[in-house]
Scaffold this motif. Structure first.
Motif, PDB file in Angstrom:
ATOM      1  N   ASP A  82       5.046  10.339   0.400  1.00  0.00           N
ATOM      2  CA  ASP A  82       3.268   9.583   0.833  1.00  0.00           C
ATOM      3  C   ASP A  82       2.720  10.718   1.129  1.00  0.00           C
ATOM      4  OD1 ASP A  82       4.161   6.916   1.167  1.00  0.00           O
ATOM      5  OD2 ASP A  82       5.812   7.744   2.092  1.00  0.00           O
ATOM      6  N   LEU A  83       3.191  12.240   1.764  1.00  0.00           N
ATOM      7  CA  LEU A  83       2.088  13.417   1.903  1.00  0.00           C
ATOM      8  C   LEU A  83       1.785  13.522   0.601  1.00  0.00           C
ATOM      9  CD1 LEU A  83       1.076  14.536   4.792  1.00  0.00           C
ATOM     10  CD2 LEU A  83       3.156  16.205   4.615  1.00  0.00           C
ATOM     11  N   HIS A  84       2.269  14.541  -0.362  1.00  0.00           N
ATOM     12  CA  HIS A  84       2.420  14.205  -1.791  1.00  0.00           C
ATOM     13  C   HIS A  84       1.262  13.720  -1.484  1.00  0.00           C
ATOM     14  CE1 HIS A  84       5.237  17.800  -1.841  1.00  0.00           C
ATOM     15  NE2 HIS A  84       5.968  16.927  -1.648  1.00  0.00           N
ATOM     16  N   PHE A  85       0.698  12.639  -1.427  1.00  0.00           N
ATOM     17  CA  PHE A  85      -0.209  11.789  -2.612  1.00  0.00           C
ATOM     18  C   PHE A  85      -1.404  11.509  -1.632  1.00  0.00           C
ATOM     19  CE2 PHE A  85       3.125  10.399  -5.022  1.00  0.00           C
ATOM     20  CZ  PHE A  85       2.394   9.796  -6.385  1.00  0.00           C
ATOM     21  N   MET A  86      -1.225  11.778  -0.144  1.00  0.00           N
ATOM     22  CA  MET A  86      -2.638  12.146   0.332  1.00  0.00           C
ATOM     23  C   MET A  86      -3.129  13.047   1.146  1.00  0.00           C
ATOM     24  SD  MET A  86      -1.278  10.365   4.157  1.00  0.00           S
ATOM     25  CE  MET A  86      -1.511  10.515   5.346  1.00  0.00           C
ATOM     26  N   GLU A  87      -2.106  14.790   0.584  1.00  0.00           N
ATOM     27  CA  GLU A  87      -2.558  16.229   0.482  1.00  0.00           C
ATOM     28  C   GLU A  87      -2.967  16.512  -1.113  1.00  0.00           C
ATOM     29  OE1 GLU A  87       0.651  18.053   1.614  1.00  0.00           O
ATOM     30  OE2 GLU A  87      -0.357  18.291   3.365  1.00  0.00           O
ATOM     31  N   ALA A  88      -3.128  15.078  -2.627  1.00  0.00           N
ATOM     32  CA  ALA A  88      -3.719  15.193  -3.471  1.00  0.00           C
ATOM     33  C   ALA A  88      -2.973  16.460  -4.254  1.00  0.00           C
ATOM     34  CB  ALA A  88      -5.037  15.307  -3.626  1.00  0.00           C
ATOM     35  N   THR A  89      -1.846  16.054  -3.929  1.00  0.00           N
ATOM     36  CA  THR A  89      -0.531  17.448  -5.175  1.00  0.00           C
ATOM     37  C   THR A  89      -0.016  16.621  -6.100  1.00  0.00           C
ATOM     38  OG1 THR A  89       0.831  17.172  -3.666  1.00  0.00           O
ATOM     39  CG2 THR A  89      -0.398  19.003  -3.309  1.00  0.00           C
ATOM     40  N   TYR A  90      -0.422  14.996  -5.788  1.00  0.00           N
ATOM     41  CA  TYR A  90       0.013  14.207  -6.870  1.00  0.00           C
ATOM     42  C   TYR A  90      -0.903  13.085  -7.155  1.00  0.00           C
ATOM     43  CZ  TYR A  90       4.136  15.090  -8.319  1.00  0.00           C
ATOM     44  OH  TYR A  90       5.613  16.524  -8.623  1.00  0.00           O
ATOM     45  N   PRO A  91      -1.779  12.825  -7.899  1.00  0.00           N
ATOM     46  CA  PRO A  91      -2.610  12.202  -8.237  1.00  0.00           C
ATOM     47  C   PRO A  91      -2.256  10.411  -8.180  1.00  0.00           C
ATOM     48  CG  PRO A  91      -2.551  12.775 -10.222  1.00  0.00           C
ATOM     49  CD  PRO A  91      -1.472  13.912  -9.511  1.00  0.00           C
ATOM     50  N   HIS A  92      -3.368   9.409  -7.457  1.00  0.00           N
ATOM     51  CA  HIS A  92      -3.616   8.732  -7.192  1.00  0.00           C
ATOM     52  C   HIS A  92      -4.472   7.876  -7.280  1.00  0.00           C
ATOM     53  CE1 HIS A  92      -1.443   3.802  -6.945  1.00  0.00           C
ATOM     54  NE2 HIS A  92      -0.616   4.416  -7.207  1.00  0.00           N
ATOM     55  N   PRO A  93      -4.547   6.393  -7.886  1.00  0.00           N
ATOM     56  CA  PRO A  93      -5.780   5.809  -7.784  1.00  0.00           C
ATOM     57  C   PRO A  93      -6.295   5.381  -6.456  1.00  0.00           C
ATOM     58  CG  PRO A  93      -5.068   4.977  -9.543  1.00  0.00           C
ATOM     59  CD  PRO A  93      -4.372   6.020  -8.877  1.00  0.00           C
ATOM     60  N   CYS A  94      -7.399   4.983  -6.050  1.00  0.00           N
ATOM     61  CA  CYS A  94      -7.631   5.279  -4.617  1.00  0.00           C
ATOM     62  C   CYS A  94      -8.761   4.103  -5.145  1.00  0.00           C
ATOM     63  CB  CYS A  94      -8.255   6.124  -3.238  1.00  0.00           C
ATOM     64  SG  CYS A  94      -6.968   6.796  -3.352  1.00  0.00           S
ATOM     65  N   PRO A  95      -9.357   3.003  -3.499  1.00  0.00           N
ATOM     66  CA  PRO A  95      -7.791   3.235  -2.478  1.00  0.00           C
ATOM     67  C   PRO A  95      -6.699   2.226  -2.663  1.00  0.00           C
ATOM     68  CG  PRO A  95      -9.751   1.070  -2.589  1.00  0.00           C
ATOM     69  CD  PRO A  95     -10.083   2.223  -3.909  1.00  0.00           C
ATOM     70  N   THR A  96      -6.274   2.730  -2.187  1.00  0.00           N
ATOM     71  CA  THR A  96      -4.795   2.311  -2.480  1.00  0.00           C
ATOM     72  C   THR A  96      -3.884   2.481  -1.105  1.00  0.00           C
ATOM     73  OG1 THR A  96      -2.290   2.849  -3.652  1.00  0.00           O
ATOM     74  CG2 THR A  96      -3.595   4.538  -2.218  1.00  0.00           C
ATOM     75  N   VAL A  97      -2.457   1.502  -0.379  1.00  0.00           N
ATOM     76  CA  VAL A  97      -1.806   1.418   0.312  1.00  0.00           C
ATOM     77  C   VAL A  97      -0.418   1.780  -0.093  1.00  0.00           C
ATOM     78  CG1 VAL A  97      -0.910  -0.376   1.831  1.00  0.00           C
ATOM     79  CG2 VAL A  97      -3.358  -0.755   1.173  1.00  0.00           C
ATOM     80  N   LEU A  98      -0.815   3.056   0.656  1.00  0.00           N
ATOM     81  CA  LEU A  98       0.656   4.082   0.785  1.00  0.00           C
ATOM     82  C   LEU A  98       2.097   3.277   0.807  1.00  0.00           C
ATOM     83  CD1 LEU A  98      -0.865   7.470   1.004  1.00  0.00           C
ATOM     84  CD2 LEU A  98      -0.461   6.468  -1.149  1.00  0.00           C
ATOM     85  N   GLY A  99       3.336   3.999   0.515  1.00  0.00           N
ATOM     86  CA  GLY A  99       4.218   3.623   1.769  1.00  0.00           C
ATOM     87  C   GLY A  99       5.272   2.675   0.594  1.00  0.00           C
ATOM     88  N   HIS A 100       6.435   3.676   0.194  1.00  0.00           N
ATOM     89  CA  HIS A 100       6.982   2.772  -0.565  1.00  0.00           C
ATOM     90  C   HIS A 100       9.237   3.366  -0.131  1.00  0.00           C
ATOM     91  CE1 HIS A 100       7.423   7.244  -0.420  1.00  0.00           C
ATOM     92  NE2 HIS A 100       8.591   7.602  -1.086  1.00  0.00           N
TER      93      HIS A 100
END
Ligand code: NAD
Ligand code: ZN
Ligand code: ZN
Length: 362
Positions: free
Chosen positions: A41-59
């Motif tokens: 989750d932190l990788h996506f918050m730090e943008a080292t991995y990309p994901h379209p926003c807005p998004t609800v994280l957690g997995h």
């Protein structure tokens, strides 16, 4: 309902009100009971991995089924479930070959089609679902092939850890590398994933289990979970220390950090024909380099996606292993937090203060 939204990356999470659609065909509405904070989750918050926003994280989550859509037969309201991002279609060549964690069609067949509307909305706006789940929310609307039913005597905070970290670490040992009894195993990085790999190595009957981390508190936990030796990489050369402890190199190594330098170390510390399994997420675009001549030793460097799991089989087994006292999960939960404390939880992860923080929902 309340959810932790990533509005832009890099960025922190905002607790906001979002809405879920009604369950459509093959979908399940789950009331979230617990969700673990994973470094991914932190990788996506730090943008080292990309994901379209807005998004609800957690997995990494567990909960109780609230409602099911048309065609769902294997769970019903009231059932306790663990979710898994390794949603599988069941028909592609990877799935039918038993490698469902590498399903080729999960991003095509297991998401809503454009004419079906988004599963998550914020007023009139679509919110992107994260890895088929979006667990940092009071409820989740997921495809039925992204969950497994479990025993009701399993505490759901411990169950949530099985949703990612435990399955990834144990699976990397049991399924990706197939560790043989009596061998030597090194685990680099002793967070939730690495500690699970250490437990996997203990359960698989490895003889020497060497934990490598930069923090003494993590190395202490590692010993509790089954490490027979520890190496503090802040003051020691991890490769030299492992070669010394194993008399030439380890049979298996697992990288659970997510850095090119530790992935290279994992390969370098092997004996001939040894296998290095990189579990950590290496930042997108970064390269892992090895020295070509080392290939003459017939060493193997591979990755592991969610522990090569077959989660409908694996997760109920891990639940049994916990309830039978063979898998230590109580010790992996460093703290329970509320959804409102989620950014502090990630700060604690960055500071190396915790094995896992778990959000409890009322
Ligand atoms: N492949 C997959 O399917 C999968 C699944 C889940 C998580 N992950 C990844 O696994 C990695 C670990 O996740 P986590 O939740 O356990 O993270 P974490 O932050 O809880 O733990 C990482 C640990 O690595 C240690 N560390 C940092 N730098 C180090 C170094 N140079 N040498 C030795 N140790 C070092 C830290 O002290 C910490 O204990 C992350 O990259 C995460 O994204 C991959
Ligand atoms: Zn994870
Ligand atoms: Zn498939």
């Amino acid at each position: 309902m309340k959810a932790a939204v990533l509005n832009s990356a890099p960025g922190q999470l905002d607790i906001e009100d979002v809405q879920l659609d009604e369950p459509g065909p093959n979908e399940v509405l789950i009331t979230t009971k617990a969700a673990g904070l994973c470094h991914s989750d932190l990788h996506f918050m730090e943008a080292t991995y990309p994901h379209p926003c807005p998004t609800v994280l957690g997995h990494e989550s567990a909960g109780v089924v609230e409602a099911v859509g048309p065609g769902v037969r294997h769970v019903q309201p009231g059932d306790h479930v663990i979710t898994c991002l390794s949603a599988f279609c069941g028909t592609c060549s990877m799935c039918t070959n038993g490698n469902m964690s590498l399903c080729e069609r999960k991003r095509i067949d297991l998401v809503r089609q454009p004419d079906e509307g988004s599963r998550i909305r914020r007023g009139d706006e679509d919110v992107h679902q994260f890895l088929h789940l979006s667990s940092f929310a009071e409820q989740m609307l997921v495809h039925e092939n992204a969950l497994v039913k479990i025993r009701e005597d399993m505490p759901l905070d411990k169950a949530s850890l099985i949703g990612c970290g435990v399955t990834t670490g144990l699976g990397a040992v049991f399924r990706t590398a197939r560790v043989e009894p009596g061998t030597s195993v090194v685990v680099i990085g002793c967070g939730g994933i690495g500690l699970s790999a250490i437990q996997g190595a203990r359960i698989a009957g490895a003889n020497k289990i060497i934990a490598v981390d930069m923090l003494p508190s993590k190395l202490e936990l590692a010993q509790q979970m089954g490490a027979t030796h520890v190496v503090d990489a802040s003051s020691n050369d991890a490769v030299a220390a492992v070669k010394d402890l194993t008399g030439g190199g380890a049979h298996y190594s697992f990288e659970a950090v997510g850095l090119p330098v530790t992935a290279r170390q994992a390969f370098e510390m092997l004996r001939p024909r040894g296998q290095a399994t990189v579990i950590g997420l290496i930042p997108v675009g970064a390269e892992v380099t090895i020295t070509g001549v080392d290939l003459l030793d017939e060493k193997i460097l591979t990755g592991s996606n969610m522990g090569s799991n077959q989660f409908r089989t694996d997760m109920p087994r891990f639940v049994d292993m916990y309830l039978d006292g063979k898998l230590m999960l109580d010790e992996m939960v460093s703290q329970h937090i509320s959804l409102d404390q989620i950014n502090e939880g990630f700060d604690d992860m960055k500071a190396g203060k915790v094995a896992r923080s778990v959000i409890l929902f009322d």
